[in-house]
Design a protein around this motif. Sequence first.
Motif, PDB file in Angstrom:
ATOM      1  N   PRO A 174       0.843  -1.152  -0.097  1.00  0.00           N
ATOM      2  CA  PRO A 174       0.128  -0.001  -0.011  1.00  0.00           C
ATOM      3  C   PRO A 174       0.914   1.362  -0.150  1.00  0.00           C
ATOM      4  O   PRO A 174       1.978   1.333   0.531  1.00  0.00           O
ATOM      5  CB  PRO A 174      -0.834  -0.161   1.316  1.00  0.00           C
ATOM      6  CG  PRO A 174       0.072  -1.007   2.254  1.00  0.00           C
ATOM      7  CD  PRO A 174       0.746  -2.078   1.271  1.00  0.00           C
ATOM      8  N   VAL A 175       0.288   2.356  -0.454  1.00  0.00           N
ATOM      9  CA  VAL A 175       0.983   3.581  -0.536  1.00  0.00           C
ATOM     10  C   VAL A 175       0.023   4.578  -0.222  1.00  0.00           C
ATOM     11  O   VAL A 175      -0.929   4.927  -0.188  1.00  0.00           O
ATOM     12  CB  VAL A 175       1.412   3.983  -2.127  1.00  0.00           C
ATOM     13  CG1 VAL A 175       2.193   5.066  -2.254  1.00  0.00           C
ATOM     14  CG2 VAL A 175       2.198   2.787  -2.820  1.00  0.00           C
ATOM     15  N   ILE A 176       0.633   5.538   0.594  1.00  0.00           N
ATOM     16  CA  ILE A 176       0.017   6.648   1.468  1.00  0.00           C
ATOM     17  C   ILE A 176       0.664   7.856   1.157  1.00  0.00           C
ATOM     18  O   ILE A 176       1.905   8.192   0.934  1.00  0.00           O
ATOM     19  CB  ILE A 176       0.173   6.147   3.181  1.00  0.00           C
ATOM     20  CG1 ILE A 176      -0.164   4.876   3.410  1.00  0.00           C
ATOM     21  CG2 ILE A 176      -0.474   7.403   3.936  1.00  0.00           C
ATOM     22  CD1 ILE A 176       0.153   4.344   4.930  1.00  0.00           C
ATOM     23  N   ALA A 177      -0.338   8.785   1.000  1.00  0.00           N
ATOM     24  CA  ALA A 177       0.265  10.373   0.851  1.00  0.00           C
ATOM     25  C   ALA A 177      -0.591  11.306   1.890  1.00  0.00           C
ATOM     26  O   ALA A 177      -1.838  11.086   1.732  1.00  0.00           O
ATOM     27  CB  ALA A 177      -0.061  10.656  -0.525  1.00  0.00           C
ATOM     28  N   PRO A 227     -12.106   9.986  -0.374  1.00  0.00           N
ATOM     29  CA  PRO A 227     -10.726   9.539   0.055  1.00  0.00           C
ATOM     30  C   PRO A 227     -10.247  10.618   1.115  1.00  0.00           C
ATOM     31  O   PRO A 227     -10.448  11.822   0.881  1.00  0.00           O
ATOM     32  CB  PRO A 227     -10.108   9.525  -1.194  1.00  0.00           C
ATOM     33  CG  PRO A 227     -11.265   9.448  -2.292  1.00  0.00           C
ATOM     34  CD  PRO A 227     -12.466   9.941  -1.739  1.00  0.00           C
ATOM     35  N   ALA A 228      -9.143  10.157   2.080  1.00  0.00           N
ATOM     36  CA  ALA A 228      -8.518  11.242   2.836  1.00  0.00           C
ATOM     37  C   ALA A 228      -7.664  11.747   2.083  1.00  0.00           C
ATOM     38  O   ALA A 228      -7.466  13.074   2.585  1.00  0.00           O
ATOM     39  CB  ALA A 228      -8.243  10.393   4.098  1.00  0.00           C
ATOM     40  N   ALA A 229      -6.769  11.366   1.432  1.00  0.00           N
ATOM     41  CA  ALA A 229      -5.740  11.868   0.630  1.00  0.00           C
ATOM     42  C   ALA A 229      -6.131  12.900  -0.641  1.00  0.00           C
ATOM     43  O   ALA A 229      -7.212  12.390  -1.251  1.00  0.00           O
ATOM     44  CB  ALA A 229      -4.779  11.074   0.123  1.00  0.00           C
ATOM     45  N   ASN A 230      -5.744  13.938  -0.861  1.00  0.00           N
ATOM     46  CA  ASN A 230      -5.834  14.659  -2.105  1.00  0.00           C
ATOM     47  C   ASN A 230      -5.080  14.066  -3.300  1.00  0.00           C
ATOM     48  O   ASN A 230      -4.078  14.084  -3.461  1.00  0.00           O
ATOM     49  CB  ASN A 230      -5.320  15.986  -1.687  1.00  0.00           C
ATOM     50  CG  ASN A 230      -5.870  17.076  -3.135  1.00  0.00           C
ATOM     51  OD1 ASN A 230      -6.447  16.560  -4.093  1.00  0.00           O
ATOM     52  ND2 ASN A 230      -5.443  18.211  -2.996  1.00  0.00           N
ATOM     53  N   LEU A 231      -5.845  13.280  -4.172  1.00  0.00           N
ATOM     54  CA  LEU A 231      -5.335  12.666  -5.216  1.00  0.00           C
ATOM     55  C   LEU A 231      -4.938  13.559  -6.220  1.00  0.00           C
ATOM     56  O   LEU A 231      -4.185  13.017  -7.227  1.00  0.00           O
ATOM     57  CB  LEU A 231      -6.450  11.553  -5.903  1.00  0.00           C
ATOM     58  CG  LEU A 231      -7.103  10.576  -4.765  1.00  0.00           C
ATOM     59  CD1 LEU A 231      -8.219   9.663  -5.379  1.00  0.00           C
ATOM     60  CD2 LEU A 231      -5.805   9.836  -4.150  1.00  0.00           C
ATOM     61  N   ASN A 232      -5.176  14.849  -6.360  1.00  0.00           N
ATOM     62  CA  ASN A 232      -4.623  15.740  -7.310  1.00  0.00           C
ATOM     63  C   ASN A 232      -3.323  16.330  -6.736  1.00  0.00           C
ATOM     64  O   ASN A 232      -2.866  17.242  -7.602  1.00  0.00           O
ATOM     65  CB  ASN A 232      -5.627  16.912  -7.806  1.00  0.00           C
ATOM     66  CG  ASN A 232      -6.856  16.156  -8.204  1.00  0.00           C
ATOM     67  OD1 ASN A 232      -6.637  15.371  -9.195  1.00  0.00           O
ATOM     68  ND2 ASN A 232      -8.049  16.659  -7.861  1.00  0.00           N
TER      69      ASN A 232
END
Length: 282
Positions: A153-156, A266-271
């Motif tokens: 898994p990858v987290i940002a 989603p918690a992360a900002n994918l942009n």
Amino acid sequence: MQKFFSSRKLVIVVVCLIVSFGLMSLSVAIRDKRNTPPLVQQFGNDIVGFADRIVAAPMNGIHHGFVSTKNLLNTYQENARLKSKVDQLTQTQVKDQVLTRENKQLKRQLNVGSTLTGYEKINAAVITRTPSTWASQIIINKGQASGIKKNMPVIAGPGLIGTVAEVNKTNSKVVLISNTAENSNRFAIQVLGDNSKVVNGIITSYDSATNRIVMGNITSKAKLSVGNRVTTSGLGGVIPKGIYVGKVSKVAQDDYGLAKKVYIKPAANLNDIEVVSVAVRD
């Protein structure tokens, strides 16, 4: 006699007006022909300008003083808020360190090995993200040499953004959770529902129109509400348990009305992905 003096005053007034208008016209004519105004006008302009500066200087000083005081008060209030947040963050970090140390001690005491929640992080930078694959994948600057393996898994930032799909010696391809391809990022997640009941399921798709992850294969009938937190369940074997995914934004029925579909923000900002962390299970 009185009538004569009255007519005389009127004549004087008219003559004064005519002379005044004449002087004004002469002044305008001379001013238009000269590069500089007459000496008398220059003197008058200098006096007026000097008076303006005398009046404007203290007024500007008072105005700047008020502005500076207001900015100082705003800065003080903002500093107080930031200091409070820093104190809270410090307390949280200290508490997290204490709980981590206590958890390790308890594991040793109970002779418990690695658990579903145990993982380390490998930090990496995004080196490639093309417009054509913007919503589906990124390339990071860590690979086999750093211990990266497929399906990790990858987290940002605060949450999960995808999994490692391809590993090279010095870089890796990460498939994002916003990838709409079939069988992409289909890993196990869970929702902590109402009354602390856990609802398990898997990510089945991604709704690009609403920027929402779709959770399906839900067998539990426990009630879910908007705002419930979603994390990885660790039941897939590769992805650790407890990685934050996002929050429930909507609960609906599937196309056949037989099972639930949970839409997750989603918690992360994918942009905005520049730096990531790859989770490696202990």
